[in-house]
Design an enzyme around this catalytic site. Sequence first.
Site, short mmCIF file in Angstrom:
data_model
loop_
_atom_site.label_atom_id
_atom_site.label_comp_id
_atom_site.label_asym_id
_atom_site.label_seq_id
_atom_site.Cartn_x
_atom_site.Cartn_y
_atom_site.Cartn_z
N LYS A 170 0.88 -1.17 0.00
CA LYS A 170 0.00 0.00 0.00
C LYS A 170 0.92 1.22 0.00
O LYS A 170 1.48 1.59 1.02
CB LYS A 170 -0.89 0.00 1.25
CG LYS A 170 -2.17 0.83 1.14
CD LYS A 170 -1.99 2.29 0.79
CE LYS A 170 -1.64 3.17 1.97
NZ LYS A 170 -1.45 4.60 1.56
N GLY A 207 -4.58 1.22 4.13
CA GLY A 207 -3.41 0.94 4.96
C GLY A 207 -3.80 0.22 6.24
O GLY A 207 -3.20 -0.79 6.62
N GLU A 245 10.03 1.97 10.34
CA GLU A 245 11.07 2.96 10.03
C GLU A 245 10.39 4.31 10.16
O GLU A 245 9.58 4.67 9.32
CB GLU A 245 11.60 2.78 8.61
CG GLU A 245 12.29 1.47 8.34
CD GLU A 245 13.62 1.33 9.06
OE1 GLU A 245 14.20 2.36 9.49
OE2 GLU A 245 14.08 0.19 9.19
N CYS A 279 14.07 11.11 6.14
CA CYS A 279 13.94 10.77 7.56
C CYS A 279 15.29 10.81 8.27
O CYS A 279 15.36 11.13 9.44
CB CYS A 279 13.26 9.43 7.74
SG CYS A 279 13.91 8.14 6.70
N GLU A 371 10.58 16.63 14.18
CA GLU A 371 10.92 16.42 12.77
C GLU A 371 10.13 17.40 11.93
O GLU A 371 8.91 17.40 11.95
CB GLU A 371 10.59 14.98 12.36
CG GLU A 371 10.99 14.69 10.94
CD GLU A 371 10.81 13.22 10.57
OE1 GLU A 371 9.69 12.71 10.69
OE2 GLU A 371 11.80 12.60 10.16
P1 NAP Z 1 2.14 8.91 7.24
O1 NAP Z 1 0.71 9.31 7.34
O2 NAP Z 1 2.77 8.21 8.37
O3 NAP Z 1 2.25 8.05 5.88
C1 NAP Z 1 3.04 6.89 5.67
C2 NAP Z 1 2.20 5.77 5.05
O4 NAP Z 1 1.28 5.27 6.02
C3 NAP Z 1 1.36 6.22 3.86
O5 NAP Z 1 1.25 5.16 2.95
C4 NAP Z 1 0.03 6.49 4.53
O6 NAP Z 1 -1.05 6.52 3.65
C5 NAP Z 1 -0.05 5.34 5.49
N1 NAP Z 1 -0.99 5.52 6.60
C6 NAP Z 1 -1.50 6.68 7.10
N2 NAP Z 1 -2.36 6.42 8.10
C7 NAP Z 1 -2.42 5.08 8.24
C8 NAP Z 1 -3.13 4.20 9.11
N3 NAP Z 1 -3.97 4.66 10.04
N4 NAP Z 1 -2.94 2.86 8.98
C9 NAP Z 1 -2.11 2.39 8.03
N5 NAP Z 1 -1.41 3.16 7.19
C10 NAP Z 1 -1.56 4.49 7.28
O7 NAP Z 1 3.01 10.17 6.91
P2 NAP Z 1 2.52 11.52 6.20
O8 NAP Z 1 1.21 11.98 6.76
O9 NAP Z 1 2.52 11.30 4.75
O10 NAP Z 1 3.68 12.52 6.63
C11 NAP Z 1 3.61 13.17 7.90
C12 NAP Z 1 4.97 13.22 8.57
O11 NAP Z 1 5.52 11.92 8.69
C13 NAP Z 1 6.05 13.98 7.83
O12 NAP Z 1 5.97 15.33 8.03
C14 NAP Z 1 7.29 13.38 8.39
O13 NAP Z 1 7.61 13.98 9.62
C15 NAP Z 1 6.91 11.95 8.62
N6 NAP Z 1 7.37 11.06 7.54
C16 NAP Z 1 8.44 10.29 7.75
C17 NAP Z 1 8.90 9.47 6.75
C18 NAP Z 1 10.08 8.58 6.94
O14 NAP Z 1 10.73 8.22 5.98
N7 NAP Z 1 10.39 8.16 8.15
C19 NAP Z 1 8.28 9.44 5.51
C20 NAP Z 1 7.15 10.24 5.31
C21 NAP Z 1 6.72 11.04 6.34
P3 NAP Z 1 -1.46 7.97 3.03
O15 NAP Z 1 -0.42 8.28 2.04
O16 NAP Z 1 -2.79 7.77 2.43
O17 NAP Z 1 -1.48 8.95 4.18
#
Ligand code: NAP
Length: 464
Positions: A170, A207, A245, A279, A371
């Site tokens: 996903k 997800g 991660e 990250c 972050e």
């Molecule tokens: P996120 O919501 O954690 O997204 C990561 C993945 O998880 C996406 O595929 C997302 O789908 C999915 N997801 C979201 N809610 C979920 C749930 N309840 N159950 C299962 N899967 C779920 O991150 P984001 O909102 O895109 O970014 C927010 C912050 O996260 C950033 O500002 C940054 O600080 C951090 N981030 C960290 C990394 C890293 O490499 N460690 C990468 C991205 C972001 P959707 O795309 O539909 O939301």
Amino acid sequence: MQAQRGMYIGGAWRPAEGQDTIAVVNPADEQVIGYVPAGTAADVDAAVRAARDAFPGWAATPQAERAALIGALRDGLAARKDEMAQTVTAELGAPPALAQTVHAGLPVLVAGSYAELAATYAFEEKLGNSTVYFEPVGVVGAITPWNYPLHQIVAKVAPALAAGCTVVLKPAEDTPLTAQLFAQVVHEAGLPAGVFNLVTGLGPVAGQALAEHPGVDLVSFTGSTAVGRQIGAVAGAAIKRVALELGGKSANVILPGADLAKAVNVGVANVMSNSGQTCSAWTRMLVHRDSNDEAVSLAVDAVAKYAPGERVGPLVNAKQQARVRGYIEKGVEEGARIVAGGPESPLGKGYYVSPTVFADVTPDMTIAQEEIFGPVLSILRYEDEADALRIANGTVYGLAGAVWAADQETATAFARGMDAGQVDINGGRFNPLAPFGGYKQSGVGRELGPHGLAEYLHTKSLQH
Ligand code: NAP
Ligand code: MG
């Protein structure tokens, strides 16, 4: 790349169960470039079933055959490198040069490393009167973010396949086209039907259904700590394996005697690359108080080379842009000094943020703790090495870092004290085989190389 209207399940593109779609937006010009289906629990269920059906056959496939197919996947990624780079540029906004070398290039290396490891990894070991077997965990649910859309997919799928697991992916809603193109490459590589499956959709819908599905044996997630915490809880309740991660707030520690100009230049480049959406980015620069003024002026010069729209792309979406600008405003409110950039949008169109450098940052400030995930560098002063280590370790995160010193020994000794999974010594080069992952709230488990493969294995011992 033309958006696919279906899901890749059981070796074919199939219509989604529902009618909803997700619009994919180019963050550089805010134009919609395509639509992909928004998967539901029903799509996830079909994909998990296909992966379950394919699992026994794939797990029993000889190592050499699995290796050859992962090799074909690697070759497909290499052959489609330009198209992949263009797709990442279109949906993430990555500048073309970065898209080529990092976004499209790095996954070729990683896939290649797993083609080799699939062939050579020791799935069996003798221990006294025991034989220990390393067996694939089963069906993997992979949930990936948008910041390195292809790398994050390959860093999960390639080791899972090498281990003998099957996968349901996903991808992030912001970057589904890269994932669809990856599925196309998998198909062309000739992997057996059901070994890899793709469900596009929203995190809280598709997800969550994937993380909760009883047919998934291991959930591998990369993304925010907030969502990682939820996924860890769901997996814990079901006694499922989990790899997380998560975020970081990594320290770039410049010790007295280091090559200051080099350390600052490499440090600024590390933060600005991918618009700060990394990250493991070294977003805190720790400088001895006697070198602070010089470091700040070097950083100001270095950041001037990162023109928005040229070397620095936009952020992925309007929400991230607003979030990062909010952090910049917060830094000013809390008393840090802006020496480059600022909260204003640098261009009239696109989700750009000005490359920003803060001086006089203290460890308790929000911009030193949280972050930001944007092109924002915080420079902090330390008194002595003990103080530097305290500051470096003084966040909830522990993903990566860098240490610069007059000699390798001093830098290595300092790095051994850091709570971080990966530290670069005096500009040490990136190694695609080195384990990558976090201490503390940066995560659980490791990716890449043999350590990344081991995550997808069970251990069984037979006594003779
Ligand atoms: P996120 O919501 O954690 O997204 C990561 C993945 O998880 C996406 O595929 C997302 O789908 C999915 N997801 C979201 N809610 C979920 C749930 N309840 N159950 C299962 N899967 C779920 O991150 P984001 O909102 O895109 O970014 C927010 C912050 O996260 C950033 O500002 C940054 O600080 C951090 N981030 C960290 C990394 C890293 O490499 N460690 C990468 C991205 C972001 P959707 O795309 O539909 O939301
Ligand atoms: Mg999200």
